[in-house]
Design an enzyme around this catalytic site. Sequence first.
Site, PDB file in Angstrom:
ATOM      1  N   ASP A  88     139.976  32.221   0.915  1.00  0.00           N
ATOM      2  CA  ASP A  88     138.823  32.979   0.409  1.00  0.00           C
ATOM      3  C   ASP A  88     138.088  33.634   1.570  1.00  0.00           C
ATOM      4  OD1 ASP A  88     137.845  30.395   1.300  1.00  0.00           O
ATOM      5  OD2 ASP A  88     135.959  30.776   0.258  1.00  0.00           O
ATOM      6  N   GLU A 152     136.078  27.677   0.817  1.00  0.00           N
ATOM      7  CA  GLU A 152     135.444  27.289   2.079  1.00  0.00           C
ATOM      8  C   GLU A 152     134.140  28.030   2.288  1.00  0.00           C
ATOM      9  OE1 GLU A 152     134.254  26.789   6.154  1.00  0.00           O
ATOM     10  OE2 GLU A 152     134.687  28.697   5.199  1.00  0.00           O
ATOM     11  N   ARG A 327     121.495  24.398  11.241  1.00  0.00           N
ATOM     12  CA  ARG A 327     122.754  23.892  11.822  1.00  0.00           C
ATOM     13  C   ARG A 327     122.446  22.537  12.438  1.00  0.00           C
ATOM     14  NH1 ARG A 327     127.295  27.024  10.340  1.00  0.00           N
ATOM     15  NH2 ARG A 327     126.314  28.969   9.726  1.00  0.00           N
ATOM     16  N   SER A 398     130.369  25.930  11.220  1.00  0.00           N
ATOM     17  CA  SER A 398     130.539  24.703  10.433  1.00  0.00           C
ATOM     18  C   SER A 398     131.766  24.808   9.545  1.00  0.00           C
ATOM     19  CB  SER A 398     129.310  24.483   9.528  1.00  0.00           C
ATOM     20  OG  SER A 398     128.119  24.562  10.274  1.00  0.00           O
TER      21      SER A 398
HETATM   22  N1  BES Z   1     135.488  29.701  10.104  1.00  0.00           N
HETATM   23  C1  BES Z   1     134.098  29.564   9.841  1.00  0.00           C
HETATM   24  C2  BES Z   1     133.428  28.542  10.740  1.00  0.00           C
HETATM   25  C3  BES Z   1     133.467  28.833  12.214  1.00  0.00           C
HETATM   26  C4  BES Z   1     133.369  30.115  12.703  1.00  0.00           C
HETATM   27  C5  BES Z   1     133.592  27.801  13.092  1.00  0.00           C
HETATM   28  C6  BES Z   1     133.432  30.361  14.061  1.00  0.00           C
HETATM   29  C7  BES Z   1     133.607  28.034  14.435  1.00  0.00           C
HETATM   30  C8  BES Z   1     133.549  29.326  14.931  1.00  0.00           C
HETATM   31  C9  BES Z   1     133.917  29.182   8.394  1.00  0.00           C
HETATM   32  O1  BES Z   1     134.679  29.979   7.534  1.00  0.00           O
HETATM   33  C10 BES Z   1     132.488  29.401   8.006  1.00  0.00           C
HETATM   34  O2  BES Z   1     132.074  30.539   7.992  1.00  0.00           O
HETATM   35  N2  BES Z   1     131.738  28.356   7.674  1.00  0.00           N
HETATM   36  C11 BES Z   1     130.401  28.518   7.202  1.00  0.00           C
HETATM   37  C12 BES Z   1     129.945  27.293   6.482  1.00  0.00           C
HETATM   38  C13 BES Z   1     130.278  27.269   5.020  1.00  0.00           C
HETATM   39  C14 BES Z   1     129.698  26.038   4.367  1.00  0.00           C
HETATM   40  C15 BES Z   1     129.850  28.507   4.285  1.00  0.00           C
HETATM   41  C16 BES Z   1     129.461  28.709   8.361  1.00  0.00           C
HETATM   42  O3  BES Z   1     129.716  28.232   9.473  1.00  0.00           O
HETATM   43  O4  BES Z   1     128.443  29.351   8.125  1.00  0.00           O
HETATM   44 MN    MN Z   2     136.612  30.155   8.174  1.00  0.00          MN
HETATM   45 MN    MN Z   3     133.589  31.934   7.295  1.00  0.00          MN
END
Ligand code: BES
Ligand code: MN
Ligand code: MN
Length: 457
Positions: A88, A152, A327, A398
């Site tokens: 996604d 995700e 965060r 995250s």
């Molecule tokens: N892949 C990202 C997380 C990420 C990005 C980790 C860059 C380290 C470096 C992931 O798809 C993401 O965007 N996670 C969200 C959290 C989620 C609960 C919506 C985020 O980090 O905002």
């Molecule tokens: Mn991601």
């Molecule tokens: Mn992301």
Amino acid sequence: MQVWKEYQLQNKDRFLDELLELLRIPSVSADSKYKSDVARCAEAVKEHLLAAGADTAEVCPTAGHPIVYGEKMVDPSLPTVLVYGHYDVQPADPLNLWHSGPFEPVIKDGKIYARGACDDKGQMYMHIKALETMAKTNSLPCNVKVMIEGEEEVGSVNLGKFLEDNKERLKADIVLVSDTSMISMETPSIESGLRGLAYMEVEVTGPNRDLHSGVYGGAVANPATILCKMIASLHDENNHITVKGFYDKVAELSAAERAAINNAPFDIEEYKKDLGVSEVWGEKGYTTLERTGIRPTLEVNGIWGGYTGEGAKTVLPSKAYAKISMRLVPHQVSDEISDLFKTHFESIAPAGVTVKVTAHHGGEPVVTPTDSPAYKAAAKAIETTFGKDPIPTRGGGSIPIIALFERTLGLKTVLLGFGLDNDNIHSPNEKYDVANFYKGIETIPYFHKYFAEGFNK
Ligand code: BES
Ligand code: MN
Ligand code: MN
């Protein structure tokens, strides 16, 4: 030369074409308008897994978007790697800032531009092509299980239950994820931790209806003004967060650990230039790398209320809203921080308005060990293909499900990410370098090889 090298060279154009095809499917999980596209993307991922040589692959329905699961079992006595990724993507807006259509991938200057190019289709697909390479050249040194989810970007709300319900099927020795970034192709690195998240929405209500701002303005609390004041008070003059109890459980790092983090190559002038800012900003007493890696933060993700359309309308809004996320770092707990925020935010509301605070999804921070055989296998794989030892870093983003892999399945994770911080993930003009895509496909089989070799040592 490994047997798989030639296979990859012969098939590299097709690998890229297939990724572009996947990027054309607008699998936006947050927007129900795309529900059938998300489902179509899941089907496509399943088909790719089967074509890559998986013994089985299926689309598993959930209460939300489906999870794709497949596996290639070589021999039950061999170690098993569980690959996790997501198909996604984030919404593409604001559309007018894209130089080409978010779901019409183009390659320019060696970079693939499309929503999901890096996060996470491009990175997830490297694993499917690495699996294909090893399967088709009979060089798979371990069992591979692949779980690619479709939620995700909306908090993996149904994946926890899937883990609970499939403990036996998901049995493995390590989780391998490519959904993070490295410093650069010249300075490879491995993220050894991710932050947690507590995501809140607030609503401030003043008068019982929108009012004429001339007739009533100056005499009734304006919820938009009050909301701004409340938000402004969430950081003090040193940019510490003022939510009561917020820092109580924050793990302070030793001087040596902090020195190691600050030792990573980082050019603050480049950083400012890339972002178009004249100065950085943040918590006093910490460097930029610390602020984005080991310190907790609070950010406003959106704020609205009153008239925001074309032209002017003189109105005193009845309501104002904001989305605010924090965060988190070890050992903060997402639900506890949500509660602290709610209590604090309600307590600072002045008379004349009412405040409603609701918690959205959250997730716990994780630190992955850097002295484990799995980390060492990842470091050696990078060393093999980049010619340099990777530097361990702390990631600012995250991936909430990583903590659940440990809690539910008892599994540690290796974050073998190939993105770059300026890949514009979640932003307009998201990109992924073709070179990083190929480098990932080249590196991943070495991880499997070294992990399998080191497994019983
Ligand atoms: N892949 C990202 C997380 C990420 C990005 C980790 C860059 C380290 C470096 C992931 O798809 C993401 O965007 N996670 C969200 C959290 C989620 C609960 C919506 C985020 O980090 O905002
Ligand atoms: Mn991601
Ligand atoms: Mn992301």
